[in-house]
Design an enzyme around this catalytic site. Structure first.
Site, PDB file in Angstrom:
ATOM      1  N   TRP A  99       0.834  -1.207   0.000  1.00 52.48           N
ATOM      2  CA  TRP A  99       0.000   0.000   0.000  1.00 52.48           C
ATOM      3  C   TRP A  99       0.861   1.245   0.000  1.00 52.48           C
ATOM      4  O   TRP A  99       0.514   2.252  -0.637  1.00 52.48           O
ATOM      5  CB  TRP A  99      -0.965  -0.009   1.183  1.00 52.48           C
ATOM      6  N   ASP A 165      -1.192   6.499   7.005  1.00 49.85           N
ATOM      7  CA  ASP A 165      -2.260   5.612   6.556  1.00 49.85           C
ATOM      8  C   ASP A 165      -2.427   4.558   7.645  1.00 49.85           C
ATOM      9  O   ASP A 165      -1.569   3.706   7.831  1.00 49.85           O
ATOM     10  CB  ASP A 165      -1.852   4.966   5.222  1.00 49.85           C
ATOM     11  N   LYS A 189     -11.594  -2.258   7.762  1.00 50.05           N
ATOM     12  CA  LYS A 189     -10.797  -3.252   8.471  1.00 50.05           C
ATOM     13  C   LYS A 189     -11.126  -3.286   9.964  1.00 50.05           C
ATOM     14  O   LYS A 189     -11.437  -4.332  10.483  1.00 50.05           O
ATOM     15  CB  LYS A 189      -9.313  -3.024   8.236  1.00 50.05           C
TER      16      LYS A 189
HETATM   17  C1  LIG Z   1      -6.952  -1.684   2.516  1.00 45.76           C
HETATM   18  C2  LIG Z   1      -5.918  -0.667   2.566  1.00 45.76           C
HETATM   19  C3  LIG Z   1      -5.887   0.403   1.661  1.00 45.76           C
HETATM   20  C4  LIG Z   1      -6.895   0.550   0.543  1.00 45.76           C
HETATM   21  O1  LIG Z   1      -8.104   0.937   1.054  1.00 45.76           O
HETATM   22  P1  LIG Z   1      -9.349   1.247   0.093  1.00 45.76           P
HETATM   23  O2  LIG Z   1     -10.356   1.757   1.069  1.00 45.76           O
HETATM   24  O3  LIG Z   1      -9.728  -0.044  -0.568  1.00 45.76           O
HETATM   25  O4  LIG Z   1      -8.936   2.263  -0.893  1.00 45.76           O
HETATM   26  C5  LIG Z   1      -4.899   1.347   1.817  1.00 45.76           C
HETATM   27  N1  LIG Z   1      -3.963   1.247   2.779  1.00 45.76           N
HETATM   28  C6  LIG Z   1      -3.957   0.225   3.647  1.00 45.76           C
HETATM   29  C7  LIG Z   1      -2.901   0.158   4.704  1.00 45.76           C
HETATM   30  C8  LIG Z   1      -4.919  -0.757   3.571  1.00 45.76           C
HETATM   31  O5  LIG Z   1      -4.924  -1.776   4.441  1.00 45.76           O
END
Ligand SMILES: *Cc1c(COP(=O)(O)O)cnc(C)c1O
Length: 357
Positions: A99, A165, A189
């Protein structure tokens, strides 16, 4: 029968979230309307929205001087919005996983990107050490690497604005929000269904917005801060569900308790992997995520991969297959995952091991 869900995202949610959101989908309170039908400008929905914001601030101890937003577009949209708004000349990015790599690619569209540290050469099997440069507009980190299973687990001091993030570990431990200029997390998540992203932004940081290019209205943080996430129709049902999860987190003891549970789950799985004669951990000790635990069959036994996946299915376990880019297995153990889920997984691993070793 409800399965033991180890999906990486969307993933398992607390029963209370599922039950109360289901009810609200049929009728929201005594409104005679579904939460799907009610106006996002109605007093009833505004109260849901305000509760969600207040609960989030309370649960994560967000200090004053920060705004909390619920936006669409996923964390992936934040990969774009962050540099679009704040990359003036040069930004620092830590490349700790898949990511992070995606976020870097997006940032490069808007300016120079300095890779402050990377563990790519070692297959991202550890969280790279880094020092924050002084001459960047901001530094971007990924606190938990969902696909690779590494986690930073501390709030670093940074001389430049720190952006994180936290999609896959938000609200799984106490966070010192005051150290961050901006935190974002796709909610699917640890908090709710896919389709809503939480953003925490230091109001002062909004002054750093770039002035050298026009920013489309929807991509401007200021728009969403000014309109309290209501510039356009927000994802109402999702926000309701997130509120329910936050209420659940609060009722069971807050993020401290989420952390205690996360440690307990991850320790049980890693202890087993250390002793196993069939399975092995991928990530080096010291970098191991509490949220995503990748594991492999020992060398020479990889032929059993499909057999093990099929075996877990007979035990009502889902979501154990590793990400398509890395293979093997991965147990995602987010907030709603219980020790019962973990014990069922470990029992089946032991049973499988006995059969083949
Ligand atoms: C799942 C995830 C993403 C992507 O998220 P979306 O909502 O599908 O765009 C980005 N960064 C991390 C760390 C993730 O686990």
């Amino acid at each position: 029968m409800r399965k033991h869900i180890f999906n990486a995202g969307p993933c398992k949610l607390p029963d209370a979230t599922l039950e109360n959101t289901s009810k609200a989908c049929l009728e929201f309170g005594a409104s005679g309307q579904s939460i799907m039908e009610i106006s996002h400008r109605s007093a009833d929905f505004l109260s849901v929205y305000e509760q969600a914001i207040a609960l989030f601030k309370e649960v994560l101890s967000v200090p004053s001087g920060y705004s909390v937003l619920f936006l669409g577009g996923g964390a992936s949209m934040q990969f774009c919005m962050v540099p679009y708004n704040f990359l003036n000349k040069k930004a620092g990015y830590v490349n700790s996983g898949t990511w992070a790599t995606t976020a870097i690619k997006e940032a490069k569209l808007w300016g120079e990107v300095v890779i402050v540290a990377s563990s790519e050469a070692d297959g991202f099997t550890y969280y790279p050490e880094f020092t924050v440069p002084q001459d960047v507009d901001y530094i971007h980190i990924t606190s938990n690497n969902t696909i690779r299973g590494t986690e930073l687990l501390k709030d670093i001091d940074s001389p430049v604005p720190l952006i994180a993030d936290m999609s896959s570990d938000i609200c799984s431990r106490p966070v010192d929000v005051s150290k961050y200029a901006l935190i974002y997390a796709g909610c699917q998540k640890n908090l709710g269904p896919a389709g809503v992203t939480v953003v925490i932004i230091r109001d002062e940081f909004l002054k750093n917005v770039v002035t050298t290019r026009p920013i489309p209205t929807m991509l401007k943080y200021q728009t969403h801060v000014d309109k309290e996430s209501m510039h356009n129709t927000p994802p109402c049902v999702n926000i309701f569900a997130v509120k329910e999860t936050l209420q659940w987190i609060k009722s069971v003891g807050g993020v401290k308790e989420m952390e205690r549970r996360a440690i307990e789950r991850a320790k049980a799985i890693y202890d087993y992997l250390e002793d196993s004669n069939l399975f092995r951990a991928v990530v080096k000790a010291g970098s191991r995520s509490r949220m995503n635990i990748p594991f492999l069959l020992k060398e020479g036994r990889e032929d059993l991969e499909k057999e093990f996946i099929d075996f877990t299915k007979t035990k009502n376990i889902v979501g154990i297959k590793g990400h398509r880019s890395v293979g093997g297995f991965r147990a995602s153990t987010y907030n709603a995952c219980t020790m019962d889920d973990v014990n069922v997984l470990l029992e089946s691993m032991r049973e499988f091991e006995k059969k083949y070793v």
